[in-house]
Design a protein around this motif. Structure first.
Motif, PDB file in Angstrom:
ATOM      1  N   SER A   1      12.892  52.863 -35.067  1.00  0.00           N
ATOM      2  CA  SER A   1      11.945  53.015 -36.138  1.00  0.00           C
ATOM      3  C   SER A   1      11.182  54.267 -36.150  1.00  0.00           C
ATOM      4  O   SER A   1      11.050  54.931 -34.926  1.00  0.00           O
ATOM      5  N   PRO A   2      10.671  54.681 -37.263  1.00  0.00           N
ATOM      6  CA  PRO A   2       9.671  55.788 -37.212  1.00  0.00           C
ATOM      7  C   PRO A   2       8.494  55.832 -35.986  1.00  0.00           C
ATOM      8  O   PRO A   2       8.275  56.780 -35.193  1.00  0.00           O
TER       9      PRO A   2
ATOM     10  N   LEU B   1       6.381  62.929 -31.608  1.00  0.00           N
ATOM     11  CA  LEU B   1       6.945  63.773 -32.982  1.00  0.00           C
ATOM     12  C   LEU B   1       7.436  62.932 -33.863  1.00  0.00           C
ATOM     13  O   LEU B   1       7.694  61.807 -33.840  1.00  0.00           O
ATOM     14  N   LYS B   2       7.338  63.348 -35.036  1.00  0.00           N
ATOM     15  CA  LYS B   2       7.763  62.669 -36.427  1.00  0.00           C
ATOM     16  C   LYS B   2       9.260  62.755 -36.729  1.00  0.00           C
ATOM     17  O   LYS B   2       9.918  63.275 -36.050  1.00  0.00           O
ATOM     18  N   ILE B   3       9.666  61.474 -37.088  1.00  0.00           N
ATOM     19  CA  ILE B   3      11.242  61.260 -37.264  1.00  0.00           C
ATOM     20  C   ILE B   3      11.720  62.170 -37.893  1.00  0.00           C
ATOM     21  O   ILE B   3      13.044  62.690 -37.866  1.00  0.00           O
TER      22      ILE B   3
ATOM     23  N   ALA C   1      14.838  56.487 -23.521  1.00  0.00           N
ATOM     24  CA  ALA C   1      13.920  55.282 -22.959  1.00  0.00           C
ATOM     25  C   ALA C   1      13.782  54.543 -24.052  1.00  0.00           C
ATOM     26  O   ALA C   1      13.624  53.431 -23.793  1.00  0.00           O
ATOM     27  N   ALA C   2      13.595  55.073 -25.241  1.00  0.00           N
ATOM     28  CA  ALA C   2      13.193  54.140 -26.546  1.00  0.00           C
ATOM     29  C   ALA C   2      14.113  53.329 -26.878  1.00  0.00           C
ATOM     30  O   ALA C   2      14.115  51.944 -27.075  1.00  0.00           O
ATOM     31  N   LEU C   3      15.577  53.695 -26.549  1.00  0.00           N
ATOM     32  CA  LEU C   3      16.761  52.996 -27.229  1.00  0.00           C
ATOM     33  C   LEU C   3      16.855  51.742 -25.968  1.00  0.00           C
ATOM     34  O   LEU C   3      17.128  50.696 -26.217  1.00  0.00           O
ATOM     35  N   ILE C   4      16.478  52.326 -24.536  1.00  0.00           N
ATOM     36  CA  ILE C   4      16.629  51.287 -23.541  1.00  0.00           C
ATOM     37  C   ILE C   4      15.703  50.087 -23.891  1.00  0.00           C
ATOM     38  O   ILE C   4      15.939  48.905 -23.628  1.00  0.00           O
TER      39      ILE C   4
END
Length: 166
Positions: free
Chosen positions: A22-23, A32-34, A59-62
């Motif tokens: 998600s953004p 940073l923005k999407i 890291a966000a995916l994990i």
């Protein structure tokens, strides 16, 4: 306008990541923005993704329970560069690190399964079956880890037992 991205490229991995997060997750991980990453995923604009941002997105995916994407792309790029400069065809693999990663992913699997089991639409028998299978996977991953990298133990002499130093 749609731009063709080569499968396995950083731009392709970035586009997939932008579509999966998600953004808010992207901004929390990178600051940073999407839109910045949508632009960077365009192979025609000539800009490149920062390594720090790629690591933060992985890291966000994990954290979300997904597999990291950039790690695999970087490994492929490194192997290609290694072959180009005449390096060894097969680098040493750190199996201990790979097994620790498997252990981490198993823990994340358990969390996702726990969340799914909390859903009231799944009956109790199905919940038990899922939990048992998930625990079997986790136990097997730990067995593999321990076989490749046995836990460190310290031998403590029993009180009153003579030691070589005595």
């Amino acid at each position: 306008m749609t731009h063709q991205r080569l499968a396995g490229s950083i731009e392709h991995a970035l586009l997939q990541t932008v579509n999966d997060l998600s953004p808010a997750e992207i901004e929390a991980a990178t600051g940073l923005k999407i839109g910045t990453f949508r632009k960077l995923s365009n192979p025609l604009n000539g800009e490149t993704l920062d390594l720090d941002d790629a690591a933060a997105l992985d890291a966000a995916l994990i954290k979300r329970g997904l597999s990291p994407r950039f790690l695999a792309v970087f490994q492929e790029i490194t192997m290609s560069a290694l072959q180009r400069i005449g390096g060894a065809a097969e680098p040493k693999t750190d199996y201990g690190r790979s097994l620790r990663r498997l252990d981490i992913e198993s823990g994340q699997l358990a969390k996702v399964i726990d969340d799914a089991l909390a859903d009231n639409h799944v009956d109790q028998d199905e919940r038990r079956r899922i939990a048992k299978q998930a625990q079997n996977v986790i136990d097997h991953a730990r067995e593999i880890r321990d076989a490749a990298e046995p836990p460190h133990t310290t031998v403590v002499p029993i009180r009153g037992q003579a030691t070589a130093a005595s």
